[in-house]
Motif scaffolding. Sequence first.
Motif, PDB file in Angstrom:
ATOM      1  N   ASP A 349       0.829  -1.204   0.000  1.00 21.19           N
ATOM      2  CA  ASP A 349       0.000   0.000   0.000  1.00 21.19           C
ATOM      3  C   ASP A 349       0.867   1.259   0.000  1.00 21.19           C
ATOM      4  O   ASP A 349       1.993   1.258   0.509  1.00 21.19           O
ATOM      5  CB  ASP A 349      -0.909   0.014   1.233  1.00 21.19           C
ATOM      6  N   GLY A 421     -12.037  14.704  -1.145  1.00 25.02           N
ATOM      7  CA  GLY A 421     -12.490  13.521  -1.858  1.00 25.02           C
ATOM      8  C   GLY A 421     -13.587  13.898  -2.836  1.00 25.02           C
ATOM      9  O   GLY A 421     -14.395  14.782  -2.566  1.00 25.02           O
ATOM     10  N   LYS A 427     -17.987   4.009  -8.648  1.00 24.63           N
ATOM     11  CA  LYS A 427     -17.825   3.214  -7.433  1.00 24.63           C
ATOM     12  C   LYS A 427     -18.876   3.529  -6.377  1.00 24.63           C
ATOM     13  O   LYS A 427     -19.117   2.753  -5.484  1.00 24.63           O
ATOM     14  CB  LYS A 427     -16.429   3.434  -6.844  1.00 24.63           C
ATOM     15  N   ASN A 428     -19.481   4.715  -6.425  1.00 23.23           N
ATOM     16  CA  ASN A 428     -20.472   5.097  -5.435  1.00 23.23           C
ATOM     17  C   ASN A 428     -21.773   5.441  -6.144  1.00 23.23           C
ATOM     18  O   ASN A 428     -22.030   6.586  -6.493  1.00 23.23           O
ATOM     19  CB  ASN A 428     -19.979   6.302  -4.621  1.00 23.23           C
ATOM     20  N   LEU A 489     -17.818   8.274   3.971  1.00 27.99           N
ATOM     21  CA  LEU A 489     -17.460   6.983   3.400  1.00 27.99           C
ATOM     22  C   LEU A 489     -17.030   7.101   1.946  1.00 27.99           C
ATOM     23  O   LEU A 489     -16.240   6.293   1.463  1.00 27.99           O
ATOM     24  CB  LEU A 489     -18.641   6.016   3.513  1.00 27.99           C
ATOM     25  N   HIS A 493     -10.932   5.901   1.905  1.00 29.90           N
ATOM     26  CA  HIS A 493     -10.724   4.603   1.279  1.00 29.90           C
ATOM     27  C   HIS A 493      -9.461   3.957   1.835  1.00 29.90           C
ATOM     28  O   HIS A 493      -8.399   4.576   1.880  1.00 29.90           O
ATOM     29  CB  HIS A 493     -10.591   4.746  -0.243  1.00 29.90           C
ATOM     30  N   HIS A 494      -9.584   2.720   2.278  1.00 33.32           N
ATOM     31  CA  HIS A 494      -8.430   1.959   2.761  1.00 33.32           C
ATOM     32  C   HIS A 494      -8.798   0.486   2.702  1.00 33.32           C
ATOM     33  O   HIS A 494      -9.959   0.113   2.891  1.00 33.32           O
ATOM     34  CB  HIS A 494      -8.072   2.364   4.195  1.00 33.32           C
ATOM     35  N   ARG A 495      -7.810  -0.343   2.441  1.00 34.03           N
ATOM     36  CA  ARG A 495      -8.072  -1.779   2.286  1.00 34.03           C
ATOM     37  C   ARG A 495      -8.595  -2.412   3.562  1.00 34.03           C
ATOM     38  O   ARG A 495      -9.164  -3.507   3.527  1.00 34.03           O
ATOM     39  CB  ARG A 495      -6.793  -2.494   1.835  1.00 34.03           C
ATOM     40  N   SER A 499     -15.911  -0.854   2.466  1.00 34.76           N
ATOM     41  CA  SER A 499     -16.152   0.073   1.359  1.00 34.76           C
ATOM     42  C   SER A 499     -17.639   0.333   1.161  1.00 34.76           C
ATOM     43  O   SER A 499     -18.476  -0.568   1.286  1.00 34.76           O
ATOM     44  CB  SER A 499     -15.563  -0.495   0.061  1.00 34.76           C
ATOM     45  N   TYR A 514     -23.167  -1.389   1.341  1.00 32.91           N
ATOM     46  CA  TYR A 514     -21.774  -1.732   1.597  1.00 32.91           C
ATOM     47  C   TYR A 514     -21.380  -3.010   0.858  1.00 32.91           C
ATOM     48  O   TYR A 514     -22.236  -3.812   0.461  1.00 32.91           O
ATOM     49  CB  TYR A 514     -21.541  -1.984   3.088  1.00 32.91           C
ATOM     50  N   GLU A 515     -20.057  -3.200   0.740  1.00 36.86           N
ATOM     51  CA  GLU A 515     -19.571  -4.493   0.276  1.00 36.86           C
ATOM     52  C   GLU A 515     -19.990  -5.568   1.275  1.00 36.86           C
ATOM     53  O   GLU A 515     -20.033  -5.344   2.484  1.00 36.86           O
ATOM     54  CB  GLU A 515     -18.047  -4.480   0.133  1.00 36.86           C
ATOM     55  N   LYS A 580     -11.666  -5.818   8.173  1.00 37.84           N
ATOM     56  CA  LYS A 580     -11.954  -4.430   7.829  1.00 37.84           C
ATOM     57  C   LYS A 580     -12.827  -3.824   8.918  1.00 37.84           C
ATOM     58  O   LYS A 580     -13.714  -4.476   9.461  1.00 37.84           O
ATOM     59  CB  LYS A 580     -12.670  -4.340   6.473  1.00 37.84           C
TER      60      LYS A 580
END
Length: 741
Positions: A349, A421, A427-428, A489, A493-495, A499, A514-515, A580
């Motif tokens: 990262d 952001g 993506k959103n 949100l 963004h972070h792994r 998300s 959400y995912e 997460k």
Amino acid sequence: MKILKMLHVLVGCLALGVFARGQQNPGFISIDCGAPNDYHDDQLDIYYKADTGFVDSGTNMQVSTQVIYQDNQQQSKNLRIFSSGIRNCYTLMPDKGKGNTYLVRASFWYGNYDGKNQTPAFDLHIDVNYWITVNSPYYVCAEIIYTPPRDYIQVCLVNTGSGVPFISALELRILDNSTYQINSGALITQWRYNLGSIDTYRHPQDVCDRIWNNNTYSGGLSSVSNTTAIVTSTSNDAYEVPPEVLMTATQAQNVTDPLSLSWTSHNSTTIWNLSSSGLKGLVATSISNLTAVVSLDLSNNSLTGSVPDFLAQMPSLKILNLSGNNLNGSVPQTLLKKMTDGSLLLSLDGNPNLCQSDGCQTSVQSKKKGISIAPIIASVAAALVLILVGALAVLWKIKRRQIQNVTTTTTTTNSTREFTGTLRLSKNQLFTSTEITRITDNFGTIIGEGGFGKVYLGRLDNGTKVAVKMLSRSSKQGYKEFHAEAQLLMVVHHRNLVSLIGYCEEFENMALIYEFMFHGNVQQHLSAQNPNVLSWSQRLQIAIDAAQGLEYLHNGCRPPIVHRDLKTPNILLNKNMQAKIADFGLSKAFATEHDSHISTHVAGTFGYLDPEFYTSGNLSKKSDVYSFGVVLFELITGRLAIMRSPEGSSMHILHWVTPLIERGDIQSIVDPRLNGQFSINSAWKAVEIAMSCVPIMAVQRPDMNHVLSELKECLTAEIGSGRIESFEITSIDVEITPSAR
């Protein structure tokens, strides 16, 4: 450690008076373990203390009378043994405290004190870190140069089941920080030779009381000595080698012969930590010669160029952290394969120009064939712009599907850095209430519920599973909070943060999509009813994942973000068991980067909530650190933060674990469902990390970047034990996902 016990240690240390802490030996702590009384060693000009006040367990013994005169050192005549308890510790409290460099020396002479002629074997730790294994019928002297993270140092003898641990002497010496420049951690020293001499020197010749053992090499080498006194007072030598040592030397007998000195190292594994060390340029190929390196941390430097393929050929490498650099190009397939099969933990990262997918290869091949893709990119970009403009025009006319180009910018008073952001349509996505009803199959499957509302299982048109969190009409959290969570949100963004895929902003049907987290939350996996027991290394990796997500919120966002409700139900696991953090959307951002706290309404969950909140009403980054400490103890013990008995009484996990820590009973602390399948060293380090997070006073807690660094070392210790395995788990029959707030 209880206050009474700490006072006991303090009283014992203050009793040193003018001896070890006085004018005679400033910066020294000298303990003759097992000695009946204090005394002055005239030969060394050092005052030694009996070990009363430094340790509260063990029994004083004397070596056999048959060997007591074989060594004229006073410190080898007595010893203290520890026949009970797994872990017994001496506590040293040097005047200078943490952040300074010390030489710590432990001496061991079995001397057949019990008449059995059976030398025991046991481990020696400094704090929670493994130091050496003592296993010799001869006199053993172990040295380590150490920079402690706390104001006190614990030297611990650990019973490994191979006899009763013992110790003869324990010594601490303050060193100039410029002599051995280790900002943190330890450096084990094994040899320090006075070449060409038959004399051994230490204090008073060496003001730091380092031991220079005599050594005269044979086999073509000869000893020489200087006839003129050497003056070192004008030298800039930071090591302060005594003049007596410099007076002698070893040389080859023939000027044409090479001078070759050799010795054997007892260390089979070398571990590095070069994070944040100011490294620049390419990764040096010479690193590949370090065949015993298990962990290589080169994160947060300024390394450039591509990720070298030779890193995959290092035979012992298990952890490779290259995050936070300026590396570019594609990641070698050999490294990606090792990461996939679980033989390498790879962190990349924070390298914005580094491609980690197979698609990089196509781009590389195109360049090799001389194909110019710039015109293609320009054409596609132009087409996308036209499509996007048209789409925005249509959406602008539809009131309920109004899209804002969201740019959240908070410029802090003391910093020029910005938290920014932009909403990315790809993506959103914006959903209508009709679409929400369809993807949830008319809200058919509830998979969670909380203060925000119910969470439903959903499935997008492409088959992707999602979790749909609906704002209930009875929720105390309204449109303002919902809108704040959606905007936050979309730009964070972070792994290791869950998300956001999309949202519905219709006033009567507000939802966040959400995912879907296939393996649910961590609390479910720690439950005694769950047949799939998390392994020790899985627990450590989950802790590291969660720490990375929290550290990003605290230090990677400007202004920093406080989660305010970190707990095991809010740490979720995806299909690959990657952890997460969820439910951070209602967190508050600091007014400025340097603010120490924020005031807010009651938040958090009982058992995880910062004790200072009850008196001050303030929450800060250190409040999250406390919550993380509780989470870490849950991972270690497999117990809930608040444990309830069948009779209805309850106990906080910290109240349960503290007496076990004081007794050194690690086997009773770690989750019994692991059946002992964990490294003792790694477990103790995890316990210490957790304890460092939960002091009552927030100012005593570390920052999350320090916690994260310590956890990585903890996982390294586990890997070094040979217990590492691939992080996989058998599929769960019932699909589970996060609970709502």
